[in-house]
Design an enzyme around this catalytic site. Structure first.
Site, PDB file in Angstrom:
ATOM      1  N   TYR A 145      98.872 -46.051 -61.224  1.00  6.45           N
ATOM      2  CA  TYR A 145      98.942 -46.008 -59.759  1.00  6.45           C
ATOM      3  C   TYR A 145      99.570 -47.293 -59.223  1.00  6.45           C
ATOM      4  O   TYR A 145     100.665 -47.297 -58.714  1.00  6.45           O
ATOM      5  CB  TYR A 145      97.558 -45.769 -59.164  1.00  6.45           C
ATOM      6  CG  TYR A 145      97.598 -45.542 -57.666  1.00  6.45           C
ATOM      7  CD1 TYR A 145      97.954 -44.307 -57.156  1.00  6.45           C
ATOM      8  CD2 TYR A 145      97.278 -46.558 -56.773  1.00  6.45           C
ATOM      9  CE1 TYR A 145      98.008 -44.083 -55.779  1.00  6.45           C
ATOM     10  CE2 TYR A 145      97.327 -46.348 -55.400  1.00  6.45           C
ATOM     11  CZ  TYR A 145      97.690 -45.115 -54.908  1.00  6.45           C
ATOM     12  OH  TYR A 145      97.740 -44.890 -53.553  1.00  6.45           O
ATOM     13  N   SER A 166     101.158 -39.719 -55.461  1.00  8.84           N
ATOM     14  CA  SER A 166     101.267 -40.466 -54.219  1.00  8.84           C
ATOM     15  C   SER A 166     102.031 -41.771 -54.471  1.00  8.84           C
ATOM     16  O   SER A 166     103.185 -41.735 -54.883  1.00  8.84           O
ATOM     17  CB  SER A 166      99.877 -40.706 -53.636  1.00  8.84           C
ATOM     18  OG  SER A 166      99.951 -41.126 -52.300  1.00  8.84           O
ATOM     19  N   ASP A 168     101.263 -31.158 -46.976  1.00  8.53           N
ATOM     20  CA  ASP A 168     101.015 -32.579 -47.209  1.00  8.53           C
ATOM     21  C   ASP A 168     101.569 -33.375 -46.034  1.00  8.53           C
ATOM     22  O   ASP A 168     102.773 -33.577 -45.915  1.00  8.53           O
ATOM     23  CB  ASP A 168     101.667 -33.031 -48.512  1.00  8.53           C
ATOM     24  CG  ASP A 168     101.254 -34.447 -48.906  1.00  8.53           C
ATOM     25  OD1 ASP A 168     100.646 -35.141 -48.068  1.00  8.53           O
ATOM     26  OD2 ASP A 168     101.534 -34.856 -50.041  1.00  8.53           O
ATOM     27  N   HIS A 210      97.780 -33.118 -49.645  1.00 10.74           N
ATOM     28  CA  HIS A 210      97.957 -34.276 -50.520  1.00 10.74           C
ATOM     29  C   HIS A 210      97.045 -34.224 -51.743  1.00 10.74           C
ATOM     30  O   HIS A 210      97.174 -35.046 -52.646  1.00 10.74           O
ATOM     31  CB  HIS A 210      97.698 -35.555 -49.721  1.00 10.74           C
ATOM     32  CG  HIS A 210      98.317 -36.777 -50.333  1.00 10.74           C
ATOM     33  ND1 HIS A 210      99.670 -36.888 -50.587  1.00 10.74           N
ATOM     34  CD2 HIS A 210      97.763 -37.947 -50.753  1.00 10.74           C
ATOM     35  CE1 HIS A 210      99.914 -38.079 -51.130  1.00 10.74           C
ATOM     36  NE2 HIS A 210      98.782 -38.725 -51.247  1.00 10.74           N
TER      37      HIS A 210
END
Length: 704
Positions: free
Chosen positions: A477, A557, A640, A676
């Site tokens: 991430y 994301s 989203d 999302h």
């Protein structure tokens, strides 16, 4: 300064099917338009700008054609249905969240088997029979309307809850009466990024004005306001409590202390850092007092004890500390440390029976300790293995607390903890069809490009051979101060039992080592995140866990941005890439919904230096022609409104344009009636992961 030149060039999209058996894919023809943005003398083409219009019929047709190609490919994979069957079996278990006490009763979420959404239960006490109080599975036929927030009034008369429709961040707040669950007529729309904070027979909440003149799923979110709603009154009469028209791109959230004496307002202008205001609700003459200034630091109020606000903050403490602030002398010079900063990151604290449970991050894993309010240590909380504590809940005047403990091969287990006796009792543990004892987790530290040591967790079957032939999935991430601690994933169990290795790197940009670690992966330092991830892949290859032909990478994301960037930078290093709901257009991300709030992490193209940095790694703008990229499966969703799907649309259209006859496919999977990720029904999650694993395994040459 930026100039825009627009000239429409029409081209009819053409759908051409492919054969999965030969792995040759012919993509639909995507129309291009002549759009050029000029940034500080640099002209940047944006030929797929038209894909940003989420309401356009031609975009809907493009989505349809792309999905046809993708699902033709996926459905032809011979073992795809077997993967779905096994995932369905693994998912068919009962899960439960940690109970929380509110309004004199206990509440908890529980999901039975393959239910799409978790159900909210209520108990009058811990020995009472649980009663269903809200079942989101009844909100819609397809399970796409989810429950996102619940809040119980202090007197136990009401429960307010918010729902999301189709995965969108937009919420509606509704109210039921307790204990019977009678639905009341109250309904508040256009709520987003809001808490629900009770005061007497009403609550504070945050919302935007109703969107006008465009799409509520892509238009920029601005002019956030805090209101007070009294139960049983029209929404139109709700009282405006806090707003600031001078700064339309700021967000506000409300909190009341346990005794409803103080109202706290949090003000923010990004995903990191805030300011806080406090108001004495017992004094009708009181106004808001601003305790902090600017947005350089973070503050979170636990509660107050004898008019001392107990605050978790990183003010002059990059690894966080716990302080008390007396409301009668709030000057920073009068703040007093309760738990001073130390070498470990203080992740969260809870006030239980006027004691403190402190949850620290020690080398990316949890360590829990109990303290008195004067900061003196009482004891450690013993944890069963390397893992993560989450959801600590309890009452400031009650000795009983609950928390959830999990790890990569330990499913979320609810623990009942007595803070007075330091005794832990297992309250709930799920029963899953998986041989957990056959697997092991290790933590390693590898060296990144600039010499920084970075931790990584590696999970696999015991006795695995390090011969470079193991299929491996590397996850990361690296942003927004988010700490990736050992966590349980039902879908990952399938990968492990197929002989796959799972690796998770704790990249800079996260919060595992505090603010300095976070800042080292933001703005002009963002390349550090990509270097850390590439170095993790190189470590796994060097140590013979895997090879480039057996290495898949995944992130969502901000992690989708990560996967897009490293795929461009080192296409030779990976066999499969799965960028999910990614931020792919780094020059325009701030123009959609809440994207402006990410500038603290990324910077924006409005600044010349930041523009050059963003342009250097933006996934959309660094795709090279005639390049042997890994097999790519992009996933996104039509609802989203956090990272709008146009990011993924434009990215895959560019990838397909520049590499029209690839050795490896570049496909996009666009989920309808989803957002999302939060609140996605179980059935959709299983379908998505069946497709992801089928794609990975097929392109690695694996067998089921």
């Amino acid at each position: 300064m930026k100039k825009i030149f627009i000239l429409m060039l029409l081209a009819t999209p053409i759908l051409i099917t492919m054969s999965c058996n030969t792995a040759k894919v012919k993509y639909p023809k995507t129309k291009q338009v002549d759009v050029v943005d000029e940034y500080f003398g640099v002209k940047v083409a944006d030929p797929y700008r038209w894909l940003e219009d989420d309401k356009a019929p031609e975009v809907a047709e493009w989505v349809k054609q792309q999905n046809e190609v993708t699902f033709n490919y996926l459905n032809a994979i011979p073992f795809r249905n077997k993967i779905k069957e096994r995932l369905t079996t693994i998912w068919n278990y009962t899960s439960m969240g940690a109970p929380f006490k509110a309004g004199g009763r206990y509440f908890f979420f529980k999901k039975e088997g393959l239910q799409n959404q978790s159900v909210l239960y209520m108990m009058e006490n811990l020995e009472a029979e649980p009663k269903v109080i809200l079942d989101p599975n009844t909100f819609s036929e397809d399970g796409t309307v989810s429950l996102s927030n619940v809040s119980v009034s202090r007197d136990g008369k009401y429960l307010a809850y918010s729902i999301n429709d189709g995965g969108s961040d937009w919420q509606k707040i509704k109210v039921i009466k307790l204990p019977g669950g009678e639905q009341l007529p109250d309904e508040i729309s256009w709520v987003k990024f809001s808490s629900i904070a009770w005061l007497n027979d009403g609550f504070f909440y945050s919302r935007y004005d109703e969107p006008k003149g465009g799409s509520e799923l892509s238009n920029i979110n601005q002019n956030h306001k805090v209101f007070y709603h009294k139960v049983g009154t029209p929404v139109e009469t709700d009282k405006l409590i806090f707003s600031n028209s001078q700064y339309p791109l700021r967000n506000y959230s409300a909190q009341t202390t346990d005794d409803e004496k103080y109202l706290i307002i949090y003000e923010s202008e990004s995903t990191y850092g805030n300011s806080i205001y406090v108001k004495n609700l017992k004094d009708p003459r009181a106004n808001f007092s601003k305790i902090t200034t600017g947005f350089e630091f973070e503050y979170s109020v636990l509660d107050h004890v004898d008019d001392n606000l107990i605050v978790l903050t990183n003010y002059k403490a990059p690894k966080y500390k716990l302080v008390k602030i007396n409301v009668n002398s709030m000057d920073i010079g009068n703040w007093r440390d309760i738990l001073p900063e130390r070498k470990d990151v203080l992740k969260e604290c809870a006030l239980i029976n006027k004691k403190i449970i402190a949850n620290y991050i020690v080398d990316a894993k949890s360590q829990a300790e109990v303290y008195n309010l004067d900061g003196s240590k009482i004891t450690d909380i013993e944890l069963p293995t390397l893992g993560t504590i989450s959801g600590i809940s309890g009452d400031i005047n009650d000795s009983i607390a609950f928390y959830s403990f999990s790890s990569f091969t330990v499913p979320p287990t609810v623990v009942k903890y007595n803070v007075n006796t330091n005794t832990s009792t297992q309250f709930f543990s799920p029963n899953i069809d998986f041989k957990f004892d056959d697997y092991e987790t290790k933590q390693v530290f590898y060296t990144s490009k600039d010499g920084t040591l970075v931790p990584m967790f590696i999970v696999h079957k015991k006795g695995i051979k390090l011969d470079g032939n193991n299929p491996t999935l590397l996850y990361g991430y690296g942003g927004f101060n988010v700490s990736l601690l050992p966590y349980f994933s039902t879908s990952r169990l399938f990968w492990l039992e197929q002989g796959g290795i799972f690796a998770m790197a704790n990249l800079r940009g996260g919060g595992e080592y505090g603010e300095n670690w976070y800042r080292a992966g933001t703005k002009l330092n963002k390349q550090n995140v990509f270097d850390d991830f590439i170095a993790a892949a190189e470590y796994l290859i060097k140590e013979k866990y895997t090879s480039p032909k057996k290495l898949a990478i995944q992130g969502g994301s901000n992690g989708g941005l990560l996967i897009g960037a490293v795929t461009n930078q080192r296409p030779d290093l990976f066999k499969v890439a799965i960028p999910q709901v990614g931020v792919m257009d780094m020059l325009r991300y701030h123009n959609f919904t809440i994207g402006w709030a990410w500038a603290n992490d990324y910077g924006t193209s409005n600044d010349s230096i930041q523009f050059l940095n963003l342009y250097s790694y933006s996934p959309l703008h660094n795709i090279k022609p005639k390049t042997n990229y890994p097999a790519i499966l992009v996933t996104t969703a039509d609802h989203d409104d956090r990272v709008v799907p146009a990011h993924s649309f434009k990215y895959i259209a560019t990838m397909q344009e520049k590499n029209p006859n690839p050795k490896n496919p570049a496909l996009i999977r666009i989920q309808t009636r989803a957002g999302h990720g939060a609140g996605m029904p179980t059935s959709m999650v299983i379908d998505e992961y069946a497709d992801i694993y089928a794609f990975i395994m097929y392109n690695m040459g694996m067998q089921y």
